[in-house]
Scaffold this motif. Structure first.
Motif, PDB file in Angstrom:
ATOM      1  N   UNK A   1       0.813  -1.208   0.000  1.00 16.89           N
ATOM      2  CA  UNK A   1       0.000   0.000   0.000  1.00 16.89           C
ATOM      3  C   UNK A   1       0.849   1.261   0.000  1.00 16.89           C
ATOM      4  N   UNK A   2       1.910   1.258   0.782  1.00 17.62           N
ATOM      5  CA  UNK A   2       2.795   2.429   0.817  1.00 17.62           C
ATOM      6  C   UNK A   2       3.485   2.616  -0.536  1.00 17.62           C
ATOM      7  N   UNK A   3       3.812   1.518  -1.204  1.00 22.66           N
ATOM      8  CA  UNK A   3       4.430   1.612  -2.525  1.00 22.66           C
ATOM      9  C   UNK A   3       3.457   2.153  -3.566  1.00 22.66           C
ATOM     10  N   UNK A   4       2.188   1.809  -3.423  1.00 19.10           N
ATOM     11  CA  UNK A   4       1.166   2.341  -4.343  1.00 19.10           C
ATOM     12  C   UNK A   4       1.100   3.857  -4.219  1.00 19.10           C
ATOM     13  N   UNK A   5       1.041   4.351  -2.995  1.00 14.63           N
ATOM     14  CA  UNK A   5       0.992   5.801  -2.781  1.00 14.63           C
ATOM     15  C   UNK A   5       2.265   6.481  -3.284  1.00 14.63           C
TER      16      UNK A   5
END
Length: 350
Positions: free
Chosen positions: A221-225
């Motif tokens: 999720x952090x990589x998506x953002x």
């Protein structure tokens, strides 16, 4: 200089000082609101939803009835699931115009597998979900490997999937009574007080809970953002941005296929003639929910609220006797306001 002139000069200075103070106070209030909305993008859509519910309840007392609110939730379930997949794509600064096409094509494939091909319902469902995932993976491959713009890729696959949809179905609707019960299971409902909650709506809420956790608590999720906020900076930080983008489009395809399954339950049939507005509706829900079209900012909770806003407005305007064309006008105006607000929020100075 006389006393009168000194008095006039003092009054002018005092007036200018008061004016500057008022401007500074107004600016500081605007900045506070800007910072609050930047840090909590869900607050704006939530306020709009609450005001809309109150307003439509005043206009028509039937709006706030349990039966009508159950209907609103059932109506937005499919759009909300599609918007969930769309949120993942938009968070990476992309766009997916094929969401509705994948959902409808997946529903047709499920219906064809269990009727013409004679497959068991569970197997037909799994095949339909697998094909929807593959369609999303095709979008991801073209974006990450062929390096085509997401808009062009999904515009092309939109046309492809809708065309295949007509070919596979022979432009005919498959009735729910001809399919195994699992295909229409999502349309069944359970009573909760005065409400009737469909299994499709329950499943939709569980999906939102799952992806809320995935985006806020996992490295993926952090990589998506990070990829959506600045793809080059994310790459330099060691994030495999191509892999992230491919996973996003693939997962989105799976979610669209799930939306297709819920659509069968909602309509008690699989029709090739629905879904023409699903692409725009899913994007509308994402934008109204506070997710930035420029990527890197937003949440799935906001998307759920955005989908509810669309459903509440359409239902409330319909109960108020507003013509369909003006209902579309109101939704379009909301989108313009939401995008303008997003532009203003992005200008915040941290």
């Amino acid at each position: 200089m006389g006393h009168a002139e000194l008095l006039g000069l003092s009054m002018a200075t005092a007036t200018e000082t008061a004016t500057d103070f008022d401007v500074a106070r107004n600016d500081s209030f605007g900045l506070r609101v800007q910072h609050i909305l930047h840090g909590n993008p869900v607050l704006g859509p939530l306020a709009v939803l609450i005001v809309a519910i109150i307003a439509f309840s005043i206009v028509n007392v039937r709006f706030f009835s349990a039966a009508n609110l159950s209907l609103v939730l059932a109506q937005v379930t499919v759009i909300a699931v599609l918007a969930l997949g769309q949120t993942l794509v938009i968070l990476t600064a992309g766009i997916d115009l094929s969401a509705g096409a994948i959902a409808v094509f997946s529903s047709i494939l499920m219906a064809v597998f269990c009727t013409r091909a004679g497959l068991p319902g569970v197997l037909a469902l799994l095949f339909g979900l697998a094909f929807g995932t593959a369609m999303g993976a095709l979008n991801g491959f073209l974006v990450t490997r062929i390096k085509l713009p997401p808009f062009i890729v999904t515009l092309g696959t939109l046309t492809m999937f809708f065309s295949l949809n007509s070919v596979i179905s022979n432009s005919e609707t498959v009735r729910g009574s001809d399919m195994p019960s699992i295909m229409t299971w999502t349309g069944n409902s359970i009573p909760i007080g005065g409400f009737r909650l469909t299994y499709g709506s329950i499943f939709m809420l569980l999906l939102f809970g799952l992806f809320f956790y995935a985006l806020s608590r996992t490295a993926w999720g952090k990589h998506v953002y990070a990829t959506g906020d600045d793809i080059e900076a994310a790459r330099l930080a060691g994030i495999r941005t191509s892999r992230v983008l491919f996973s996003v489009y693939t997962i989105a395809g799976l979610l669209y296929a799930v939306g297709g399954w819920i659509l069968i339950g909602r309509l008690a049939s699989a029709s090739p003639n629905v879904g023409t507005d699903y692409n725009l509706d899913s994007i509308t829900a994402v934008v109204l929910g506070g997710t930035s079209l420029f990527g890197g900012r937003g949440s799935v909770l906001g998307t759920l609220i955005g989908a509810l806003i669309v459903g509440v407005f359409r239902n409330g305007l319909q109960l108020g006797g507003v013509e369909v064309v003006w209902q579309g006008f109101a939704i379009g105006l909301l989108v313009l306001v939401a995008v303008s607000l997003d532009q203003w929020i992005r200008k915040v100075k941290t």
